[in-house]
Write a protein that holds these residues in place. Structure first.
Motif, PDB file in Angstrom:
ATOM      1  N   TYR A 236       0.838  -1.185   0.000  1.00  0.00           N
ATOM      2  CA  TYR A 236       0.000   0.000   0.000  1.00  0.00           C
ATOM      3  C   TYR A 236       0.879   1.243   0.000  1.00  0.00           C
ATOM      4  O   TYR A 236       2.085   1.169   0.237  1.00  0.00           O
ATOM      5  CB  TYR A 236      -0.965   0.022   1.189  1.00  0.00           C
ATOM      6  N   THR A 237       0.259   2.376  -0.303  1.00  0.00           N
ATOM      7  CA  THR A 237       0.961   3.658  -0.327  1.00  0.00           C
ATOM      8  C   THR A 237       0.382   4.552   0.757  1.00  0.00           C
ATOM      9  O   THR A 237      -0.833   4.591   0.956  1.00  0.00           O
ATOM     10  CB  THR A 237       0.798   4.342  -1.696  1.00  0.00           C
ATOM     11  N   VAL A 238       1.246   5.256   1.454  1.00  0.00           N
ATOM     12  CA  VAL A 238       0.811   6.169   2.502  1.00  0.00           C
ATOM     13  C   VAL A 238       0.474   7.529   1.902  1.00  0.00           C
ATOM     14  O   VAL A 238       1.221   8.057   1.077  1.00  0.00           O
ATOM     15  CB  VAL A 238       1.906   6.346   3.568  1.00  0.00           C
ATOM     16  N   VAL A 239      -0.668   8.074   2.290  1.00  0.00           N
ATOM     17  CA  VAL A 239      -1.016   9.450   1.959  1.00  0.00           C
ATOM     18  C   VAL A 239      -0.663  10.297   3.180  1.00  0.00           C
ATOM     19  O   VAL A 239      -1.202  10.077   4.262  1.00  0.00           O
ATOM     20  CB  VAL A 239      -2.510   9.595   1.614  1.00  0.00           C
ATOM     21  N   ASP A 240       0.225  11.254   3.000  1.00  0.00           N
ATOM     22  CA  ASP A 240       0.753  12.002   4.135  1.00  0.00           C
ATOM     23  C   ASP A 240      -0.201  13.109   4.571  1.00  0.00           C
ATOM     24  O   ASP A 240       0.052  14.305   4.398  1.00  0.00           O
ATOM     25  CB  ASP A 240       2.117  12.586   3.786  1.00  0.00           C
ATOM     26  N   VAL A 241      -1.303  12.718   5.168  1.00  0.00           N
ATOM     27  CA  VAL A 241      -2.281  13.667   5.692  1.00  0.00           C
ATOM     28  C   VAL A 241      -1.657  14.513   6.807  1.00  0.00           C
ATOM     29  O   VAL A 241      -1.903  15.719   6.908  1.00  0.00           O
ATOM     30  CB  VAL A 241      -3.530  12.916   6.197  1.00  0.00           C
ATOM     31  N   TYR A 242      -0.839  13.883   7.621  1.00  0.00           N
ATOM     32  CA  TYR A 242      -0.161  14.621   8.693  1.00  0.00           C
ATOM     33  C   TYR A 242       0.616  15.802   8.126  1.00  0.00           C
ATOM     34  O   TYR A 242       0.511  16.931   8.618  1.00  0.00           O
ATOM     35  CB  TYR A 242       0.792  13.689   9.442  1.00  0.00           C
ATOM     36  N   GLY A 243       1.378  15.544   7.062  1.00  0.00           N
ATOM     37  CA  GLY A 243       2.194  16.602   6.482  1.00  0.00           C
ATOM     38  C   GLY A 243       1.388  17.721   5.880  1.00  0.00           C
ATOM     39  O   GLY A 243       1.654  18.903   6.130  1.00  0.00           O
ATOM     40  N   VAL A 244       0.370  17.370   5.094  1.00  0.00           N
ATOM     41  CA  VAL A 244      -0.380  18.407   4.393  1.00  0.00           C
ATOM     42  C   VAL A 244      -1.210  19.252   5.363  1.00  0.00           C
ATOM     43  O   VAL A 244      -1.343  20.466   5.184  1.00  0.00           O
ATOM     44  CB  VAL A 244      -1.276  17.791   3.297  1.00  0.00           C
ATOM     45  N   LEU A 245      -1.738  18.651   6.426  1.00  0.00           N
ATOM     46  CA  LEU A 245      -2.509  19.421   7.399  1.00  0.00           C
ATOM     47  C   LEU A 245      -1.590  20.242   8.303  1.00  0.00           C
ATOM     48  O   LEU A 245      -1.946  21.354   8.705  1.00  0.00           O
ATOM     49  CB  LEU A 245      -3.401  18.492   8.223  1.00  0.00           C
ATOM     50  N   SER A 246      -0.425  19.730   8.612  1.00  0.00           N
ATOM     51  CA  SER A 246       0.520  20.475   9.447  1.00  0.00           C
ATOM     52  C   SER A 246       1.008  21.731   8.743  1.00  0.00           C
ATOM     53  O   SER A 246       1.313  22.738   9.385  1.00  0.00           O
ATOM     54  CB  SER A 246       1.719  19.596   9.808  1.00  0.00           C
TER      55      SER A 246
END
Length: 485
Positions: A236-246
């Motif tokens: 699977y591939t990780v979507v970096d929600v943490y990064g984009v919201l930060s």
């Protein structure tokens, strides 16, 4: 698709999504069915109109998908696991036939454990039993008890070290492995995207909330470590929600805190946050959709003759659009010309789809009207380049070979692509010339066969870390990274 190419695609996903919206692309030819799994992040809980404002709906509209949303408010990982392993469930056929599957899960695993922990601690303080349900209700109440809130906030910071947290993380890790395994069994060809976790209180600047902020930051990092580790299997591939919201321009969350009697501890993203999440997911889908490009015949430069060591690399770079020749009509590539830092930023910006970016953040030594303005601003925004210690970027400065290694390792590290390989550089006679800040990156680049050293006439290979990286060398470096076996 080649293993190393998939690895860089994951890197580029992070590079694109970290700056927000990417230009719309044509609908993916083979990705028409979309299933959303997970918790209230995927249901759009708290939005005025989840059917139009939730990230799942936004992704479906962007990509033109037929969508089945199987997410459930409050779902923990064990509940998602139960769903995807129930072959008798009416929803199983949608999972088995999906082209793209997104998963938002993990937050409730730790939230449930947090409520259990707080209930135990608060019961001890009061000397009477308190249930986790009471704690959850109290923290979400419109008219909270300020004394209770004041007592609970410091306890939240201690949660990370609790047995409840450790048990929840262990359970989540096991369940996530089971979820991915079940999905791959049901649908081996599906593109599976796992959204990582965020800190919903990161935009609140209030000392009273500091314990909560610390606790949720620790929790997000712990969950994301598990999610990133699992992505190393390429299932699977990780979507970096943490990064984009930060990195959001404004607060993407509902949470707020004015006082002990005026606060909102809602952990969910607001409509703006869902737009950012949708942009991140769309960026990943857009990048993963294309097939591995093969160089087409007919691409040539007058200064790149067949037989030169760099011929294949330059032809590959030009045919795939990774690098271009000069646009002065000379039909030249300049293989032996030094690569500048601005040119390197442009190469990565082009591969990432040339996303729009705010050029007002450019350092003073960068002209916002120059051709490199957007690429350099983008590279600094996503921290592929970090600039010099004095705050400048040096757009026209030569990109050294050790700088090139650092830039590419920064890119890989953004999403959690495996950057753990290392090798002993002492085998190179000029290893002592490597700058301290670059030694780790060069060790990774050599171990990953991205940089193989410069071969001298006597067969000796040197790192030549401080020498300018030529355009031909960068073409080879990029080919090793994108198309290497």
């Amino acid at each position: 698709m080649r293993k190393r190419f998939l690895g860089l695609l994951s890197v580029l996903c992070a590079l694109v999504l970290a700056v927000g919206f990417m230009p719309a692309h044509a609908q993916a030819a083979e990705a028409e069915s979309y299933v959303a799994l997970g918790d209230s992040i995927s249901t759009g809980y708290g939005l005025a109109d989840p059917a139009t404002e939730g990230f799942v709906s936004l992704v479906a509209d962007q990509q033109g998908y037929d969508t089945t949303n199987l997410a459930v408010d409050g779902a923990a990982s064990y509940e998602v696991l139960a769903l995807v392993t129930d072959i008798e469930n009416a929803s199983y056929s949608a999972i088995a036939g999906a082209d793209v599957i997104t998963i938002s899960v993990g937050g409730n695993d730790l939230l449930n454990a947090l409520y259990m922990y707080l209930a135990d601690q608060y019961s001890t303080m009061l000397g009477v039993p308190v249930t986790p349900e009471l704690i959850a209700t109290a923290l979400a109440a419109e008219d909270p008890d300020p004394d209770m809130v004041e007592a609970l906030l410091p306890l939240i910071e201690q949660f990370a070290a609790s047995q409840q947290a450790a048990d929840a993380l262990a359970s989540f890790s096991q369940n996530l492995t089971g979820i991915i395994g079940a999905l791959k069994t049901a649908n081996p060809d599906a593109t599976i995207l796992v959204l990582n976790q965020y800190n919903p209180f990161s935009f609140i600047d209030n000392p009273d909330v500091a314990p909560v902020n610390t606790a949720f930051e620790t929790a997000a990092n712990a969950l994301n470590g598990i999610i990133s580790a699992g992505a190393g299997s390429s299932t699977y591939t990780v979507v970096d929600v943490y990064g984009v919201l930060s990195e959001a321009q404004n607060n993407p969350f509902n949470a707020s805190f004015a006082s002990m009697t005026d606060f909102n501890l809602d952990i969910h993203p607001n409509a703006y946050g869902h737009q950012l999440i949708a942009a991140a997911v769309n960026a990943v889908i857009d990048i993963l959709t294309p097939e591995d490009p093969d160089p087409e015949p007919g691409v040539g430069f007058v200064d790149v003759p067949e037989g030169e060591w760099f011929y294949n690399a330059v032809m590959w770079a030009a045919a795939t659009g990774t690098m271009t020749g000069y646009d002065d009509g000379s039909n030249t590539f300049g293989p032996n010309n030094p690569m500048t830092r601005a040119e390197m930023a442009t190469v990565l910006h082009r591969i990432a789809g040339e996303p729009a970016v705010d050029t007002s953040i450019l350092p003073d030594d960068c002209d916002p009207e120059e051709w490199y303005a957007a690429p350099v601003a983008w590279a600094l925004t996503v921290h592929v380049f970090n600039g010099y210690d004095d705050g400048t970027f040096g757009p026209d400065a030569w990109l050294t070979r050790e700088q090139a290694a650092c830039v590419l390792m920064n890119a890989a590290a953004i999403l959690g692509v495996d950057v753990t390989p290392r090798t002993d550089l002492s085998a190179f006679p000029d290893a002592d010339a490597v700058s301290d800040w670059a030694s780790d990156s060069l060790s990774w680049a050599v171990a990953s066969h991205i940089i193989n050293g410069y071969e001298l006439e006597d067969g000796t290979r040197e790192l030549q870390p401080g020498r300018a990286c030529t355009r031909a060398e960068l073409a080879g470096l990029m080919m090793n990274l994108l198309a290497g076996e």
